[in-house]
Design an enzyme around this catalytic site. Structure first.
Site, short mmCIF file in Angstrom:
data_model
loop_
_atom_site.label_atom_id
_atom_site.label_comp_id
_atom_site.label_asym_id
_atom_site.label_seq_id
_atom_site.Cartn_x
_atom_site.Cartn_y
_atom_site.Cartn_z
N HIS A 116 -9.71 1.95 0.26
CA HIS A 116 -9.59 2.44 1.53
C HIS A 116 -10.90 2.42 2.20
O HIS A 116 -11.95 3.01 1.74
CB HIS A 116 -9.07 3.99 1.41
N GLN A 126 -9.88 9.63 -5.03
CA GLN A 126 -9.58 10.16 -3.36
C GLN A 126 -10.62 11.02 -2.98
O GLN A 126 -10.88 10.91 -1.99
CB GLN A 126 -8.22 10.74 -3.67
N ASP A 166 2.53 3.20 2.80
CA ASP A 166 1.38 4.28 2.60
C ASP A 166 1.76 5.64 2.07
O ASP A 166 1.71 6.11 0.65
CB ASP A 166 0.47 4.58 3.76
N HIS A 190 1.47 5.42 -2.08
CA HIS A 190 0.90 6.49 -3.12
C HIS A 190 2.22 6.91 -3.83
O HIS A 190 2.55 8.06 -3.30
CB HIS A 190 0.03 7.54 -2.49
N HIS A 218 0.78 -1.05 0.01
CA HIS A 218 0.08 0.03 -0.06
C HIS A 218 0.93 1.38 -0.05
O HIS A 218 1.49 1.49 1.20
CB HIS A 218 -0.99 0.18 1.28
N GLU A 227 -11.42 4.60 7.35
CA GLU A 227 -10.06 5.22 8.00
C GLU A 227 -10.22 6.38 8.66
O GLU A 227 -10.26 7.29 8.41
CB GLU A 227 -9.20 5.81 6.76
#
Ligand SMILES: [Zn+2]
Length: 420
Positions: free
Chosen positions: A222, A164, A321, A70, A68, A225
């Site tokens: 996701h 997102q 992440d 980005h 995971h 969270e």
């Protein structure tokens, strides 16, 4: 890659393997592990040679895996400005403004830097989410796809189309998800907890499944969270996974709220996760950093219930992440750091649990990403010669690798033929 590290390695001598006693010689041919033979403990150090690595009794494992990340966000902190509150909400807001003007070329440069950093710490497989919000269009996707192409000889990259800013709140993102998958992105992402209402979040999940099934790709969302115990999308994800016949093709990332549910509710949801064969990814550093932000004391740790999920046979992994972005000012791409943090935050201190924490950045993480992995004859020679002789020392010291191999080619590390 320097000339020193572009060498095809034919053999690793005096290697120690996890879960097996003794020393081993690992033969490599055409990028694959051709043989693994026991060697005597008293074997003398290997004479220098350009094609052999002397393991020196250190642990050799399959490459590390970051399940995971980005890549489009990596090293973007300076482009965005400081996150004053430290919250996820402020980070999403800051990034939303910045991504409207970030170019594909700038994204490629930062993503490539992050891939190379991870490779230096032994990573050979990364799953990265790529933001396809309507104001980003496909610019970030284009940049990350170019970075993947440029580093194909170093690391395998699995990409997730990530809306997102939501799907209902951000009309246009769904179309971008489809276009990103058509352009080479591997699976569908989502983030139901950013929608305005519970109903919108459920519709968001339906749209994720609709597109994934249309394109015949897996899903990594996701989800939950937040520390908010009323965030209950994971159970909906599990129910929809079963209803749609998508068992074994879905990953739930973060799942922080599960740690805040009461015990009866949490047990029920974890049974559902197991039944739906959903994989769970926790991000120890980032979850510790972003969650608990609305708590005074005691502050919650923010990680999901990994120990309980593992006990149910749920496949779990730990991700980096973020690397120096508006969400997280730290992060270096060292997956051993994530295993170490996880072991702390989840109290995984027994020997078997330290081994599990390592597996969550190695073979179990590879399984979450859907890859065959390990030090076994016939498998790809994607290997790390570590700088520690057993699992506890490996997680305790987190040494820089002596050698990193991708399909038999040395991609990082200095320990070729005893030179390092
Ligand atoms: Zn993420």
């Amino acid at each position: 890659m320097s000339p020193l590290t572009a060498i095809a390695i034919k053999r690793i001598r005096r290697a120690r393997l996890l879960d097996r006693d003794g020393l081993f010689r690992i033969d490599i041919s055409a990028g694959r592990i051709a043989a693994i033979e026991a060697e005597p403990e008293a074997e003398a150090p290997v004479a220098p040679s350009g094609e052999e690595i002397d393991g020196g009794g250190m642990v050799v494992t399959g490459c590390l895996v970051d399940p995971h990340l980005h890549l489009d966000l990596a090293y973007s902190q300076d482009l965005v400005g400081p996150n004053e509150s430290g919250t996820l909400r402020e980070a999403i807001g800051l990034w939303s403004i910045a991504k409207a003007t970030i170019s594909a070329e700038d994204t490629r440069r930062r993503a490539e830097k992050a891939i190379r950093a991870e490779v230096g710490f032994g990573t050979g497989l990364i799953r990265s989410h790529v933001d396809v919000a309507s104001n980003a269009g496909l610019r970030l996707t284009e940049g990350v796809l170019a970075a993947r192409e440029a580093t194909r000889a170093l690391c395998e990259i699995d990409l997730v189309a990530f809306p997102q800013d939501g799907l209902t709140r951000d009309p246009g993102a769904l179309e971008n998800c489809g276009a990103a998958i058509d352009a080479g992105v591997d699976r569908m992402g989502g983030i139901p907890h950013v929608e305005a209402t519970r109903e919108d979040g459920l519709r968001h999940l339906d749209a994720v499944f609709d597109l994934a099934m249309k394109k015949d790709v897996g899903i990594d969302v996701h989800i939950d969270e937040t520390d908010d115990p009323n965030s209950r999308y994971t159970e909906a994800l599990a129910a929809k996974t079963i209803e749609r016949g998508y068992q074994g093709r879905v990953t739930a990332s973060h799942v922080c709220a599960l740690a805040s549910y009461d015990e009866a509710g949490a047990q029920r949801v974890m049974d559902l996760i197991a039944e739906a064969r959903i994989s769970v990814v926790t991000n120890p550093g980032v979850n510790l950093h972003l969650q608990g932000r609305y708590d005074r004391y005691p502050k919650r740790r923010g990680l999901t219930r990994i120990v309980d999920l593992l006990a149910r046979g749920v496949r779990c992994a730990a991700g980096q992440d973020c690397i120096r972005d508006p969400f997280y000012p730290f992060g270096n791409g060292a997956m051993l750091d994530q295993a170490w943090l996880l072991a702390h935050a989840e109290h995984m201190s027994r020997p078997g649990q330290i081994r599990q924490a390592f597996g969550m950045v190695c073979e179990m993480a590879a399984a979450v990403v859907g890859r065959e992995h390990g030090v076994e004859v016939g498998k790809s020679a994607r290997l790390v010669v570590h700088g520690a002789g057993n699992i506890q020392e490996l997680v305790r010291l987190r040494p820089t690798p002596r050698g990193v191999l991708f399909d038999g080619i040395m991609t990082a590390g200095a320990s070729i033929g005893g030179r390092g």
